[in-house]
Design an enzyme around this catalytic site. Structure first.
Site, PDB file in Angstrom:
ATOM      1  N   SER A 166     -29.573  11.876 -14.073  1.00 39.70           N
ATOM      2  CA  SER A 166     -30.923  11.329 -14.136  1.00 39.70           C
ATOM      3  C   SER A 166     -31.458  11.129 -15.543  1.00 39.70           C
ATOM      4  O   SER A 166     -32.286  10.262 -15.774  1.00 39.70           O
ATOM      5  CB  SER A 166     -31.878  12.225 -13.351  1.00 39.70           C
ATOM      6  OG  SER A 166     -31.849  13.543 -13.861  1.00 39.70           O
ATOM      7  N   HIS A 216     -30.010   9.330  -7.518  1.00 41.12           N
ATOM      8  CA  HIS A 216     -30.297   8.192  -8.414  1.00 41.12           C
ATOM      9  C   HIS A 216     -29.285   7.069  -8.211  1.00 41.12           C
ATOM     10  O   HIS A 216     -28.982   6.326  -9.149  1.00 41.12           O
ATOM     11  CB  HIS A 216     -30.311   8.655  -9.871  1.00 41.12           C
ATOM     12  CG  HIS A 216     -31.543   9.429 -10.229  1.00 41.12           C
ATOM     13  ND1 HIS A 216     -32.733   8.820 -10.585  1.00 41.12           N
ATOM     14  CD2 HIS A 216     -31.786  10.754 -10.243  1.00 41.12           C
ATOM     15  CE1 HIS A 216     -33.645   9.745 -10.824  1.00 41.12           C
ATOM     16  NE2 HIS A 216     -33.097  10.938 -10.636  1.00 41.12           N
ATOM     17  N   LYS A 241     -36.811   8.069  -3.688  1.00 45.49           N
ATOM     18  CA  LYS A 241     -36.613   7.182  -4.849  1.00 45.49           C
ATOM     19  C   LYS A 241     -36.415   5.736  -4.360  1.00 45.49           C
ATOM     20  O   LYS A 241     -37.386   5.098  -3.983  1.00 45.49           O
ATOM     21  CB  LYS A 241     -35.436   7.701  -5.684  1.00 45.49           C
ATOM     22  CG  LYS A 241     -35.731   9.055  -6.313  1.00 45.49           C
ATOM     23  CD  LYS A 241     -34.631   9.519  -7.235  1.00 45.49           C
ATOM     24  CE  LYS A 241     -35.067  10.701  -8.080  1.00 45.49           C
ATOM     25  NZ  LYS A 241     -35.423  11.914  -7.352  1.00 45.49           N
TER      26      LYS A 241
END
Lengths: 81, 415
Positions: free
Chosen positions: B190, B218, B249
């Protein structure tokens, strides 16, 4: 004794230091100095046990005993007998 | 015991210590929905300012997508607001099962279990599947939530140097005597935006009979040519034993996460993982939104394709402007500034130019590695990126860092 000390120093350098880190010596505080976190002590303990065919009890593997190359060497010596 | 003045003074001192250390975190209030264009109140009490958001995990621009919002509304209407229960008592609806099936299909695994967050998935998974006879070997830069999960587990723990496969192999040899071995990594890291070498890791795990754990928070939804994640990108789809990921996300950005992988491991989580057993089920409204997100992603790769193009455009623009970037090809694009104060100053100046991008410095990243982590979204249009590039260039000129090397920037501003 000298030999153990150098083996430990070399292992610590290779295992924990990144390229840009400063050099360390036999008395550099490893855990209290933030070079080795107490989390990562396990690999050092296992390495010593495998290298010297010894078994270090968990209660002996304290952050204090693992804080410098010299103190680690003393610990190993105690178990080599 | 009352919260007396002595106790209060102790906490005040601790908070002052955080401020003195320069690591006090301050929230910025956003008055709009999450998107490329947002309205921000910062500092608190000031009038609203329009800004382009360059630091959200909204990779696919789905956080406020009309179809997702509509699906969430429908979920609210048909399945209610809350379940008032953990999953195994009376908190499992048909849509929870449906989401677990769809995530399994999307990630190419055998089974999936939902958690209230990926933080919870990571906190619960290791303790559920390992004992003190086992070893966890993790990359030194894994996410904080994985470290918490490791701490909660009685298995032995060791680390390997970041993405260093030679070091990992040594560790697999060192711990060969352990009953079970799990190698643990992020898919995309990240802070640096680099990708784990999952192809090499799968080969090593096969050689040494270890399981492989990947947190793909991610990556899920946009990494790999159909967006399935880092395992797709690395050519090892179907070969990862445990994947954890988030719905907070790219997949709509609300909340929730999961453990997905070998069905026996998922079953162990269902029986033993404490954040699953003792925390509420994911709200129906969120489940409904994520189901729609997955439908959108199954149907077309348009959004991840646009994200890839945006990312290439942004990286090229910043490189041509003369910034030092971390290498990589993911939408996490760190602009390296090395000095903590410089990263804060540049972040503030960018905000004045209408660009919302946050400086990261120790302890979030290593000392001397301060940066502004920019994150690109499929919700960005070229005009957003052009405006942001022009602001970065203007501010970069002000601090005279354009075209400068890492060493030159450090000489100018220190570490």
């Amino acid at each position: 004794m000298e030999e153990i000390r150098d083996v430990v120093l070399e292992y610590v350098i290779e295992e924990y230091l990144e390229d840009e880190d400063e050099e360390i010596n036999y008395e550099t505080p490893l855990i209290s100095g933030g070079i080795v976190d107490s989390f990562s002590m396990v690999s050092l303990k296992r390495f010593l046990e495998a290298q010297y065919k010894i078994s270090i009890p968990d209660e002996k593997a304290s952050p204090e005993a693992f804080d410098t190359v010299n103190s680690i060497t003393a610990l190993v010596r105690e178990f080599i007998g | 015991m009352s919260f007396n003045e002595k106790i209060r003074a102790m906490y005040v001192e601790q908070i002052e210590g955080i401020k003195d250390a320069g690591i006090f975190k301050q929230e910025r209030f956003i008055h709009s929905a999450q998107a490329a264009d947002i309205e921000v109140e910062f500092p608190a009490g000031s009038s609203l300012k329009k800004a382009i958001n360059m630091c959200a995990n909204n990779y696919l621009g789905l956080s406020s997508h009309p179809e997702v919002v509509k699906a969430a509304h429908e979920g609210l209407d048909t399945r209610g607001y809350g379940m008032s229960s953990v999953r195994f008592i009376c908190g499992t609806q048909d849509i929870h099962q449906e989401l677990e099936r769809k995530v399994t299909e999307f990630l190419g695994t055998e089974d999936t279990i939902l958690f209230p967050s990926c933080m919870d998935a990571n906190a619960g998974v290791f303790e559920a599947i390992l004992t003190d006879e086992d070893i966890m070997i993790s990359d030194r830069l894994v996410h904080a939530s994985i470290i918490d999960g490791i701490r909660l587990c009685s298995a032995m723990h060791d680390t390997f140097k970041h993405s260093n496969m030679i070091h990992l192999e040594k560790k697999l040899q060192l711990h060969a005597d352990k009953r079970l071995k799990v190698v643990i990594t992020d898919g995309v890291f990240s802070m640096d935006g680099d990708t784990a070498k999952l192809d090499e890791m799968v080969a090593l795990c096969e050689k040494y009979d270890a399981m492989l754990f990947v947190d793909d928070s991610h990556a899920t939804g946009f990494i790999g040519k159909t967006g399935r994640g880092t395992h797709e990108k690395c050519g090892v789809f179907g070969k990862i034993d445990i994947i954890t990921t988030t719905f907070g996300k790219a997949l709509g950005g609300a909340s929730g996460g999961c453990v997905s992988g070998r069905k026996e491991l998922v079953e162990m989580c269902r029986q033993k993982a404490r954040p699953y057993l003792f925390s509420n089920t994911i709200a129906p409204v969120v489940v409904s939104g994520v189901l729609k997100v997955l439908d959108i992603l199954f149907e077309s790769t348009e959004r991840r394709d646009k994200l890839e193009k945006n990312t290439a455009y942004w990286r090229k623009g910043l490189t041509e402007a003369g910034f030092v970037l971390k290498d990589g090809d993911t939408p996490i694009v760190p602009v390296m500034l090395f000095n903590a104060k410089l990263s804060q100053n540049i972040s503030n100046d960018l905000y004045d130019e209408g660009i919302y991008a946050i400086g990261f410095f120790f302890p979030v990243v290593a000392k001397g590695q301060a940066r502004i982590r920019t994150q690109i979204s499929a919700g960005h249009e070229i005009h957003h990126l052009d405006k942001a590039l022009s602001a970065f260039t203007k501010v970069g000129k002000k601090y005279d860092i354009l075209g400068k090397t890492k060493q030159e920037i450090i000489e100018m501003y220190g570490l």
